[in-house]
Write a protein that holds these residues in place. Structure first.
Motif, PDB file in Angstrom:
ATOM      1  N   ARG A 116      32.113  28.408  43.932  1.00 59.66           N
ATOM      2  CA  ARG A 116      31.565  30.252  43.002  1.00 59.66           C
ATOM      3  C   ARG A 116      32.579  31.158  42.658  1.00 59.66           C
ATOM      4  O   ARG A 116      32.633  31.071  41.338  1.00 59.66           O
ATOM      5  CB  ARG A 116      30.151  30.336  43.064  1.00 59.66           C
ATOM      6  N   TYR A 117      33.714  30.909  44.244  1.00 61.46           N
ATOM      7  CA  TYR A 117      34.468  32.427  43.975  1.00 61.46           C
ATOM      8  C   TYR A 117      35.911  31.869  43.127  1.00 61.46           C
ATOM      9  O   TYR A 117      36.173  32.450  42.230  1.00 61.46           O
ATOM     10  CB  TYR A 117      34.947  32.208  45.161  1.00 61.46           C
ATOM     11  N   ILE A 121      37.620  32.966  39.140  1.00 62.27           N
ATOM     12  CA  ILE A 121      38.819  33.120  40.022  1.00 62.27           C
ATOM     13  C   ILE A 121      39.659  32.538  39.279  1.00 62.27           C
ATOM     14  O   ILE A 121      40.496  33.169  38.041  1.00 62.27           O
ATOM     15  CB  ILE A 121      39.901  33.131  41.207  1.00 62.27           C
ATOM     16  N   ALA A 122      38.969  31.155  38.242  1.00 69.85           N
ATOM     17  CA  ALA A 122      39.721  30.809  37.662  1.00 69.85           C
ATOM     18  C   ALA A 122      39.405  31.516  35.999  1.00 69.85           C
ATOM     19  O   ALA A 122      40.050  31.186  35.059  1.00 69.85           O
ATOM     20  CB  ALA A 122      39.275  29.482  37.401  1.00 69.85           C
ATOM     21  N   LYS A 123      38.276  31.728  35.854  1.00 69.37           N
ATOM     22  CA  LYS A 123      38.469  32.595  34.586  1.00 69.37           C
ATOM     23  C   LYS A 123      38.705  33.504  34.353  1.00 69.37           C
ATOM     24  O   LYS A 123      39.630  33.998  33.806  1.00 69.37           O
ATOM     25  CB  LYS A 123      36.080  32.849  34.535  1.00 69.37           C
ATOM     26  N   ALA A 124      38.994  34.385  35.676  1.00 71.80           N
ATOM     27  CA  ALA A 124      39.819  35.985  35.606  1.00 71.80           C
ATOM     28  C   ALA A 124      41.104  35.614  35.022  1.00 71.80           C
ATOM     29  O   ALA A 124      41.696  35.767  34.217  1.00 71.80           O
ATOM     30  CB  ALA A 124      39.755  36.738  36.591  1.00 71.80           C
ATOM     31  N   ARG A 125      41.442  34.168  35.891  1.00 74.15           N
ATOM     32  CA  ARG A 125      43.340  33.907  35.263  1.00 74.15           C
ATOM     33  C   ARG A 125      42.987  33.154  34.055  1.00 74.15           C
ATOM     34  O   ARG A 125      44.133  33.866  33.712  1.00 74.15           O
ATOM     35  CB  ARG A 125      43.362  32.687  36.395  1.00 74.15           C
ATOM     36  N   LEU A 129      45.810  35.381  31.173  1.00 67.52           N
ATOM     37  CA  LEU A 129      47.233  34.672  30.815  1.00 67.52           C
ATOM     38  C   LEU A 129      46.323  34.541  29.504  1.00 67.52           C
ATOM     39  O   LEU A 129      47.272  33.838  28.425  1.00 67.52           O
ATOM     40  CB  LEU A 129      47.140  32.888  31.252  1.00 67.52           C
ATOM     41  N   ARG A 130      45.220  34.170  28.545  1.00 70.82           N
ATOM     42  CA  ARG A 130      44.867  34.584  27.080  1.00 70.82           C
ATOM     43  C   ARG A 130      45.441  35.146  26.516  1.00 70.82           C
ATOM     44  O   ARG A 130      45.319  36.270  25.298  1.00 70.82           O
ATOM     45  CB  ARG A 130      43.324  33.938  26.527  1.00 70.82           C
ATOM     46  N   SER A 131      44.987  37.290  27.430  1.00 71.06           N
ATOM     47  CA  SER A 131      45.594  38.207  26.889  1.00 71.06           C
ATOM     48  C   SER A 131      47.160  38.311  26.436  1.00 71.06           C
ATOM     49  O   SER A 131      47.860  37.885  27.154  1.00 71.06           O
ATOM     50  CB  SER A 131      45.157  38.935  27.410  1.00 71.06           C
TER      51      SER A 131
END
Length: 170
Positions: A116-117, A121-125, A129-131
């Motif tokens: 889950r952690y 992290i993958a979601k945050a990354r 990167l999309r922004s």
């Protein structure tokens, strides 16, 4: 435990060929298993016994779904006790001792928390990167967080939470 027993039998280092019944170190009711999971999760929930007739009625309705989360066959498996016969060859015949249920649950929940952690992290990354408004420095921080070896991320949970807060605040 079952995989290790299968390897032993396939490599010939186990017992004689034949049928082996591999069961856990203890016999538990479904309720006891759920209580153990809740204890490992540090949660308190009221466990309400549901009669099999209600389960069968529920699975009849769920069977209309394309991929039902619970099936009649699963309920049929729960209706019968699934224990190793007293005179059956099992782990002891292979010179093995199976782990207790609570040990396995603790290990699985630990692995799940790591997974889950990593998902967080993958979601945050991906968000960073999309922004398009992010600075180059913030993108580099997001990349650093994912390329850091997992072992160092999990050694110190306090450092891990500070890293995540730094990423989210910048």
């Amino acid at each position: 435990d079952v995989a290790a027993a299968a390897v032993k039998l396939c490599t010939g280092s186990g017992g004689a060929a034949g049928v082996y019944e591999l069961g856990g170190a203890q016999v538990l009711t479904y309720r006891q298993a759920m209580e153990c999971v809740m204890q490992q999760l540090h949660r308190r929930r009221v466990l309400v016994p549901v009669p099999f007739a209600a389960w069968k009625l529920g699975t009849a309705a769920l069977s209309l779904l394309p991929s039902p989360p619970l099936t009649r066959d699963q309920i049929a498996l729960l209706e019968k006790d699934n224990v190793v016969a007293a005179n059956a060859r099992g782990f002891a015949a292979l010179g093995m001792k199976p782990r207790r249920f609570d040990e396995i649950v603790a290990e699985l929940l630990h692995c799940l928390s790591r997974f889950r952690y990593l998902c967080h992290i993958a979601k945050a990354r991906a968000f960073f990167l999309r922004s398009r408004a992010l600075t180059r420095d913030a993108r580099a921080r997001a990349r650093y967080c994912l390329v850091t070896p997992a072992s160092s991320l999990f050694r110190n949970p306090l450092r891990r939470s500070h890293r995540l807060q730094e990423l989210l605040s910048s």
